[in-house]
Motif scaffolding. Sequence first.
Motif, mmCIF file in Angstrom:
data_model
loop_
_atom_site.group_PDB
_atom_site.id
_atom_site.type_symbol
_atom_site.label_atom_id
_atom_site.label_comp_id
_atom_site.label_asym_id
_atom_site.label_seq_id
_atom_site.Cartn_x
_atom_site.Cartn_y
_atom_site.Cartn_z
ATOM 1 N N ILE A 1 0.808 -1.032 0.016
ATOM 2 C CA ILE A 1 -0.058 0.050 -0.048
ATOM 3 C C ILE A 1 0.663 1.295 -0.054
ATOM 4 N N TRP A 2 0.563 2.340 -0.560
ATOM 5 C CA TRP A 2 1.196 3.393 -0.625
ATOM 6 C C TRP A 2 0.345 4.684 -0.172
ATOM 7 N N CYS A 3 1.105 5.654 0.321
ATOM 8 C CA CYS A 3 0.659 6.731 0.842
ATOM 9 C C CYS A 3 1.111 8.002 0.282
ATOM 10 N N GLN A 4 0.632 9.313 0.463
ATOM 11 C CA GLN A 4 1.134 10.485 -0.053
ATOM 12 C C GLN A 4 1.378 11.307 0.995
ATOM 13 N N LEU A 5 2.863 11.735 1.111
ATOM 14 C CA LEU A 5 3.378 12.482 2.093
ATOM 15 C C LEU A 5 3.555 13.840 1.568
ATOM 16 N N PHE A 6 2.677 14.670 1.445
ATOM 17 C CA PHE A 6 2.586 16.088 0.735
ATOM 18 C C PHE A 6 2.328 17.237 1.951
ATOM 19 N N SER A 7 1.164 17.075 2.603
ATOM 20 C CA SER A 7 0.546 18.105 3.277
ATOM 21 C C SER A 7 1.596 18.251 4.665
ATOM 22 N N GLY B 1 -0.438 23.200 3.055
ATOM 23 C CA GLY B 1 -1.795 22.305 2.483
ATOM 24 C C GLY B 1 -1.929 22.691 1.058
ATOM 25 N N SER B 2 -2.853 23.694 0.947
ATOM 26 C CA SER B 2 -2.991 24.510 -0.503
ATOM 27 C C SER B 2 -1.613 25.045 -1.104
ATOM 28 N N ASP B 3 -0.608 25.329 -0.315
ATOM 29 C CA ASP B 3 0.456 26.123 -0.832
ATOM 30 C C ASP B 3 1.632 25.021 -0.418
ATOM 31 N N VAL B 4 1.340 24.010 -1.118
ATOM 32 C CA VAL B 4 2.298 22.688 -0.635
ATOM 33 C C VAL B 4 3.731 22.917 -1.012
ATOM 34 N N ALA B 5 3.974 23.661 -2.128
ATOM 35 C CA ALA B 5 5.289 24.057 -2.372
ATOM 36 C C ALA B 5 5.979 24.923 -1.518
ATOM 37 N N GLY B 6 5.371 25.359 -0.427
ATOM 38 C CA GLY B 6 5.932 26.245 0.533
ATOM 39 C C GLY B 6 6.303 25.194 1.903
ATOM 40 N N LEU B 7 6.228 23.840 1.561
ATOM 41 C CA LEU B 7 6.564 23.208 2.780
ATOM 42 C C LEU B 7 7.976 23.275 3.201
ATOM 43 N N SER B 8 8.052 22.822 4.574
ATOM 44 C CA SER B 8 9.184 23.112 5.283
ATOM 45 C C SER B 8 10.132 22.046 5.731
ATOM 46 N N SER B 9 9.594 20.644 5.622
ATOM 47 C CA SER B 9 10.400 19.581 6.204
ATOM 48 C C SER B 9 11.510 19.502 5.136
ATOM 49 N N ARG B 10 12.795 19.132 5.839
ATOM 50 C CA ARG B 10 14.086 19.293 5.068
ATOM 51 C C ARG B 10 14.846 18.190 4.831
ATOM 52 N N ALA B 11 15.623 17.855 3.713
ATOM 53 C CA ALA B 11 16.339 16.881 3.391
ATOM 54 C C ALA B 11 17.989 17.337 3.060
ATOM 55 N N VAL B 12 18.880 16.740 3.957
ATOM 56 C CA VAL B 12 20.213 17.233 3.934
ATOM 57 C C VAL B 12 21.074 16.156 3.308
ATOM 58 N N ARG B 13 21.864 16.540 2.509
ATOM 59 C CA ARG B 13 22.550 15.320 1.659
ATOM 60 C C ARG B 13 23.700 14.825 2.683
ATOM 61 N N TYR C 1 5.173 2.085 1.550
ATOM 62 C CA TYR C 1 5.812 3.190 0.969
ATOM 63 C C TYR C 1 4.987 4.391 0.865
ATOM 64 N N GLY C 2 5.638 5.588 0.818
ATOM 65 C CA GLY C 2 5.021 7.042 0.898
ATOM 66 C C GLY C 2 5.730 7.898 -0.465
ATOM 67 N N MET C 3 4.939 8.690 -0.943
ATOM 68 C CA MET C 3 5.544 9.637 -1.839
ATOM 69 C C MET C 3 5.855 10.613 -1.111
ATOM 70 N N LEU C 4 7.197 11.122 -0.972
ATOM 71 C CA LEU C 4 7.366 12.106 -0.016
ATOM 72 C C LEU C 4 8.065 13.248 -0.648
ATOM 73 N N VAL C 5 7.584 14.676 -0.571
ATOM 74 C CA VAL C 5 8.068 15.773 -1.163
ATOM 75 C C VAL C 5 8.714 16.441 0.054
ATOM 76 N N HIS D 1 9.392 26.704 -5.346
ATOM 77 C CA HIS D 1 8.950 25.563 -6.108
ATOM 78 C C HIS D 1 10.285 24.615 -6.550
ATOM 79 N N ASP D 2 11.285 25.496 -6.630
ATOM 80 C CA ASP D 2 12.665 25.025 -7.378
ATOM 81 C C ASP D 2 13.360 24.115 -6.112
ATOM 82 N N GLY D 3 13.151 24.234 -4.960
ATOM 83 C CA GLY D 3 13.977 23.749 -3.925
ATOM 84 C C GLY D 3 13.678 22.231 -3.199
ATOM 85 N N LEU D 4 12.607 21.721 -4.204
ATOM 86 C CA LEU D 4 12.018 20.506 -3.566
ATOM 87 C C LEU D 4 12.415 19.216 -4.395
#
Length: 407
Positions: A114-120, A125-137, A159-163, A173-176
Amino acid sequence: MTSIGETELRERTRALLEQVHPDDPDVDCAAFRGAQFDHGLAWVHFPEGLGGLDLTRKAQVFVDDELRQHCKTVYNDLSVNAIGIGMGAPTVLAYGSEEMKRRYLRPIFTGEEIWCQLFSEPGAGSDVAGLSSRAVRDGDDWIVNGQKVWTSLAHYSAYGMLVTRTDPEAAKHDGLSYFVLDMKLPGVEVKPLHQITGEAEFNEVFLNDVRIPNSMMLGKEGQGWKVSITTLMNERVALGGGTESRRGAGPIQLLVDLWQERGGSDGSAADAVMRDRIAGLWIEYELLRLTNQRARSSMRSGVPGPEGSVGKLMSAELNKKLYEACLDVLEGEGLTYEPGFDLRRPSGKRLDRLSLIKHGFLRSRANSIEGGTSEIMRNILGERVLGLPQDVRVDKDRPWSEVPRNG
Ligand SMILES: Cc1cc2nc3c(=O)[nH]c(=O)nc-3n(C[C@H](O)[C@H](O)[C@H](O)COP(=O)(O)OP(=O)(O)OC[C@H]3O[C@@H](n4cnc5c(N)ncnc54)[C@H](O)[C@@H]3O)c2cc1C
């Protein structure tokens, strides 16, 4: 594109049923759908070897029709793996490596994973491109921290689809970047949230130093928004109720049957008004069905366009009106509600019709929020279909790190 016609497609489906039949008690959902996938009859518009036959999307109707005609047990994509099938599979197909496509598509279709969607997120929410979770290499991996919310079915997901944000100095929009997240990784914590229906269909998901290999990225670093659009456009088509093919079937049938069962019109003025209201809703449902058919036929295996938003908007608003009418027909009886739902979506089979209607009324409040609110659908349609001036976006070109936000 190969050229297999209707007759051959129907023959291939019957050949599948001769080998393995879903009504056979020894054949479970995974076994049958696995064989369907291997025959290229899962998604006929997908490439050969990946569940399809490289045909048009429209041709799937012949396979589904044969299955409905010859089987009592018909598995519904929505109950098998709604998010995986509706959104995960087309996104993996569009952006995954060959290895990822071979690894993930089959178990998505069979429902074994089963898959889920980890966006909001709490602040996005509506402005999902403004999200704050961080990935560091960190070497070959990314270390992810942050919180997601309203994650439907996360408590069942493999599995989840994580942005997540990989470059805070770029415009939002460019930093995701977009990852396939193994939900069993250390640091992934899932906490169910209870909703008005009594169920806990969605969750909070906390990500604490989760180490994700770079090989799990879908698309390239910084391309996360582009990949997300594929997921979101497919979500709108899936949520638009695009599967109803029979006139007068689906939720509208609930209302018409209920009205007739309760004696229909007794000639009073109040009943004449209700009859008029039901007829109006029936017509609107028919318009929705035809609109969805048109959206689906203009869509092939690629990314669906903004037409998905028409069906999503219409079905969300109509569903609410329809269940309100049902409750009005039920009068006082509509005020009671059975407790005791467990931590998952109840299947239609487990509920009697009255409970289904009352549950449907409460659940329909979410229709104009999930998958993008009705206001956002109107913005998309206004801008991308009608060519109206764009919504004001003051933060669009500023580095995300410089945009004021709470917390
Ligand atoms: C049942 C359900 C299941 C869900 N499942 C998932 C899931 O699996 N995965 C996931 O990632 N998310 C999921 N969501 C979250 C959903 O995508 C968000 O709730 C939705 O995008 C709205 O975001 P928000 O709740 O943050 O509201 P906000 O974005 O804060 O919006 C608040 C209000 O402001 C309005 N608004 C906001 N911006 C504008 C604008 N520019 N113009 C006009 N009006 C505007 C909105 O329409 C709304 O009325 C789910 C939600 C529900 C209800």
